[in-house]
Design a protein around this motif. Structure first.
Motif, mmCIF file in Angstrom:
data_model
loop_
_atom_site.group_PDB
_atom_site.id
_atom_site.type_symbol
_atom_site.label_atom_id
_atom_site.label_comp_id
_atom_site.label_asym_id
_atom_site.label_seq_id
_atom_site.Cartn_x
_atom_site.Cartn_y
_atom_site.Cartn_z
ATOM 1 N N ARG A 36 7.680 6.545 -8.651
ATOM 2 C CA ARG A 36 6.750 5.524 -8.136
ATOM 3 C C ARG A 36 7.512 4.252 -7.768
ATOM 4 N NH1 ARG A 36 3.195 4.095 -5.087
ATOM 5 N NH2 ARG A 36 1.245 3.133 -5.771
ATOM 6 N N LEU A 40 7.737 2.423 -3.956
ATOM 7 C CA LEU A 40 7.411 1.026 -3.678
ATOM 8 C C LEU A 40 8.609 0.249 -3.138
ATOM 9 C CD1 LEU A 40 5.112 0.280 -6.732
ATOM 10 C CD2 LEU A 40 4.422 0.340 -4.340
ATOM 11 N N ARG A 188 1.040 -7.585 -7.993
ATOM 12 C CA ARG A 188 0.191 -6.405 -7.793
ATOM 13 C C ARG A 188 0.596 -5.301 -8.765
ATOM 14 N NH1 ARG A 188 1.315 -6.071 -1.258
ATOM 15 N NH2 ARG A 188 0.535 -8.161 -0.711
ATOM 16 N N HIS A 190 0.394 -1.331 -9.702
ATOM 17 C CA HIS A 190 0.171 -0.003 -9.136
ATOM 18 C C HIS A 190 0.263 1.023 -10.259
ATOM 19 C CE1 HIS A 190 0.745 -1.559 -5.003
ATOM 20 N NE2 HIS A 190 1.668 -2.322 -5.561
ATOM 21 N N CYS A 192 0.673 4.539 -12.140
ATOM 22 C CA CYS A 192 1.366 5.778 -11.804
ATOM 23 C C CYS A 192 0.393 6.945 -11.857
ATOM 24 C CB CYS A 192 2.559 5.976 -12.731
ATOM 25 S SG CYS A 192 3.841 4.733 -12.444
ATOM 26 N N TYR A 200 2.902 1.487 -15.190
ATOM 27 C CA TYR A 200 2.632 0.676 -14.010
ATOM 28 C C TYR A 200 3.922 0.311 -13.297
ATOM 29 C CZ TYR A 200 -1.970 -0.028 -16.081
ATOM 30 O OH TYR A 200 -3.213 0.166 -16.636
#
Length: 206
Positions: A36, A40, A188, A190, A192, A200
């Motif tokens: 992840r 990003l 922010r 996100h 997983c 995160y």
């Protein structure tokens, strides 16, 4: 006793155990979080990227493969991980795309405003002075640059068999406040793939 030993290995892998056992455990256990983070970061073109705590160097390798004229630098204070990461990235190092250092990011010399992206996975629990580290990351980023920070939330870590004299868990709210106070904007979170793991990746912009 074992809990402290494994927690210390997680913080700073060392010796034969660190180079072979801890490395394999990390590669398997952190695979989803690292994937992840890589998504990003989305390395491309001429990006200049720094990874803090590169472990076995797998994410460094993937980012370097995606670049054309850019570069990836990494810093990790574990000699065992430096050796493993150098093996993994020997071709990129020879080509000048990757530079790896053994050391402590907090005291390492990086000029201000040099990186497009700084990324780090599962290191925030070990930062001795979180405010200082967050501020240093903000300082070395170019204007408009990004931090991508991957971690396991306190809601999960508080129930894990870890030595809390080695780990200092952190919550979403604490991460947000830490980064905003360091000068980051647009923080922010996100999640997983598996929500039960409370993992995160956080994006924050300079």
């Amino acid at each position: 006793m074992l809990k402290k030993f494994f927690s210390k290995q997680a913080r700073k892998p060392s010796g034969f155990f660190g180079r072979f056992i801890t490395l394999k455990v990390f590669e398997k256990g952190n695979a989803g979080l690292n994937r992840r983070m890589l998504e990003l970061v989305s390395a491309s073109g001429g990006d200049r990227i720094l990874e803090i705590g590169f472990g076995g160097g797998g994410t460094i390798y993937e980012m370097a493969c995606a670049l054309d004229t850019g570069s990836v630098e990494g810093i990790d204070f574990s000699d065992a991980m430096l050796k493993a990461a150098r093996r993994k990235n020997r071709e990129h190092i020879a080509a000048g795309t990757v530079t790896l250092l053994q050391g402590d990011f907090d005291s390492a010399h990086y000029p201000p405003c040099v990186f497009d992206t700084v990324c780090t996975a599962n290191t925030i629990y070990f930062w001795p002075d979180r405010k200082h580290t967050a501020s240093r990351i903000h300082e070395v980023l170019k204007p408009g640059g990004r931090l991508v920070l991957a971690y396991v939330d306190r809601s999960k870590m508080d129930n894990m068999p870890l030595d809390m004299e080695v780990f200092t868990p952190i919550s979403r709210d604490e991460v947000r406040v830490l980064l905003e106070e360091a000068g980051f904007r647009e923080v922010r979170f996100h999640p997983c793939a598996d929500p039960s793991r409370a993992e995160y990746c956080v994006e924050a912009f300079k």
